[in-house]
Write an enzyme that holds these catalytic residues in place. Structure first.
Site, PDB file in Angstrom:
ATOM      1  N   ARG A  34      -1.584  -6.364  -8.662  1.00 12.07           N
ATOM      2  CA  ARG A  34      -0.380  -7.148  -8.375  1.00 12.07           C
ATOM      3  C   ARG A  34      -0.168  -8.225  -9.427  1.00 12.07           C
ATOM      4  NH1 ARG A  34      -2.865  -8.098  -2.604  1.00 12.07           N
ATOM      5  NH2 ARG A  34      -4.552  -8.375  -4.083  1.00 12.07           N
TER       6      ARG A  34
ATOM      7  N   SER B 236      -3.153  -7.804   2.591  1.00 11.35           N
ATOM      8  CA  SER B 236      -3.461  -7.626   4.014  1.00 11.35           C
ATOM      9  C   SER B 236      -3.971  -8.941   4.606  1.00 11.35           C
ATOM     10  CB  SER B 236      -4.533  -6.548   4.192  1.00 11.35           C
ATOM     11  OG  SER B 236      -4.059  -5.310   3.785  1.00 11.35           O
TER      12      SER B 236
ATOM     13  N   LYS C  43     -18.146  -5.821   7.669  1.00  5.40           N
ATOM     14  CA  LYS C  43     -16.899  -6.582   7.787  1.00  5.40           C
ATOM     15  C   LYS C  43     -16.482  -6.605   9.247  1.00  5.40           C
ATOM     16  CE  LYS C  43     -14.297  -6.481   3.480  1.00  5.40           C
ATOM     17  NZ  LYS C  43     -13.062  -5.994   2.867  1.00  5.40           N
TER      18      LYS C  43
ATOM     19  N   HIS D 268       0.845  -1.207   0.000  1.00  3.20           N
ATOM     20  CA  HIS D 268       0.000   0.000   0.000  1.00  3.20           C
ATOM     21  C   HIS D 268       0.879   1.256   0.000  1.00  3.20           C
ATOM     22  CE1 HIS D 268      -3.181  -2.641   2.140  1.00  3.20           C
ATOM     23  NE2 HIS D 268      -3.630  -2.394   0.923  1.00  3.20           N
TER      24      HIS D 268
HETATM   25  O1  PNS Z   1      -8.964  -2.963  -0.308  1.00  2.00           O
HETATM   26  P1  PNS Z   1     -10.264  -3.504  -0.825  1.00  2.00           P
HETATM   27  O2  PNS Z   1     -11.049  -4.125   0.283  1.00  2.00           O
HETATM   28  O3  PNS Z   1     -10.084  -4.401  -2.022  1.00  2.00           O
HETATM   29  O4  PNS Z   1     -11.117  -2.198  -1.336  1.00  2.00           O
HETATM   30  C1  PNS Z   1     -12.363  -2.355  -1.944  1.00  2.00           C
HETATM   31  C2  PNS Z   1     -13.074  -0.994  -2.045  1.00  2.00           C
HETATM   32  C3  PNS Z   1     -13.155  -0.306  -0.694  1.00  2.00           C
HETATM   33  C4  PNS Z   1     -12.300  -0.103  -2.996  1.00  2.00           C
HETATM   34  C5  PNS Z   1     -14.500  -1.241  -2.643  1.00  2.00           C
HETATM   35  O5  PNS Z   1     -15.119  -2.249  -1.918  1.00  2.00           O
HETATM   36  C6  PNS Z   1     -15.369  -0.001  -2.617  1.00  2.00           C
HETATM   37  O6  PNS Z   1     -15.135   0.949  -3.331  1.00  2.00           O
HETATM   38  N1  PNS Z   1     -16.413  -0.027  -1.771  1.00  2.00           N
HETATM   39  C7  PNS Z   1     -17.334   1.086  -1.595  1.00  2.00           C
HETATM   40  C8  PNS Z   1     -18.749   0.728  -2.060  1.00  2.00           C
HETATM   41  C9  PNS Z   1     -18.857   0.859  -3.566  1.00  2.00           C
HETATM   42  O7  PNS Z   1     -18.671   1.905  -4.146  1.00  2.00           O
HETATM   43  N2  PNS Z   1     -19.178  -0.279  -4.213  1.00  2.00           N
HETATM   44  C10 PNS Z   1     -19.267  -0.386  -5.645  1.00  2.00           C
HETATM   45  C11 PNS Z   1     -17.913  -0.753  -6.227  1.00  2.00           C
HETATM   46  S1  PNS Z   1     -18.035  -1.026  -7.933  1.00  2.00           S
END
Ligand code: PNS
Length: 183
Positions: free
Chosen positions: A92, A130, A43, A19
């Protein structure tokens, strides 16, 4: 010229060297980069939102154009509120691509002006996540070099009740000596 504001959204539970590598790369190409931690009550994170925020603030304090924030709801709504025009995500390996592409295209449908920018972390972090860090740390494996020292320390405290107890005692002692009270 218009400033380009980007957000770097994620769970960051915990923040890893991968990150931070991405934060560094992003800070070089965007005028302002907002590391945005998702507030997701569904979560069950290892680190609370506050703990993750503090760690990230500490770890990114050296970057003048980076700040840390939290958000909930749709990421595109949060991006619009900040006037952000880009979203930074790390890729990645090929396995990340499908999920990231799906998310990027859905976000594009929701907010066509918001551009997703994919960046690759340094090769040595290409297997790092993570989730794996949490698992290895929980099972007593070495995570040095994978997370910043601060995160390693917090993980140790979180997962080893003996260290937690010792830290609590030290804090209590110092509080008592400051107020002049003795145990
Ligand atoms: O680090 P992560 O958990 O892979 O991040 C995922 C994240 C937070 C980027 C994604 O879940 C997100 O943007 N969530 C917010 C809700 C949202 O906008 N959902 C539609 C995504 S297309």
């Amino acid at each position: 010229m218009k400033k380009v504001i980007a957000i770097y959204p994620g769970s960051f539970d915990p923040p890893t060297n991968g990150h931070l590598d991405l934060v560094e790369r992003g800070s070089r190409i965007f005028d302002e980069l907002v590391v945005a931690i998702l507030r997701n009550p569904e979560k069950d994170p290892l680190f609370s939102l506050g703990e993750r925020r503090h760690m990230l603030e500490d770890l990114t304090s050296g970057f003048k154009n980076v700040r840390v924030d939290t958000f909930d709801g749709l990421m595109v709504d949060y991006a619009a509120k900040l006037n952000a025009t880009a979203v930074l995500r790390g890729i990645r390996a090929l396995s990340d691509y499908e999920y990231e592409l799906q998310m990027a295209l859905m976000n594009r449908k929701l907010l066509p002006d918001l551009e997703t920018v994919f960046m690759m972390p340094a090769e040595q972090y290409s297997y790092l996540s993570s989730r794996l860090v949490r698992e290895v740390a929980r099972l007593g494996g070495a995570i040095d070099g994978l997370v910043p020292e601060l995160v390693e320390q917090r993980l140790r405290e979180k997962l080893d009740p003996a260290i937690k107890l010792q830290n609590a005692r030290v804090k209590q002692q110092s509080r008592k000596s400051k107020t002049g009270k003795h145990a």
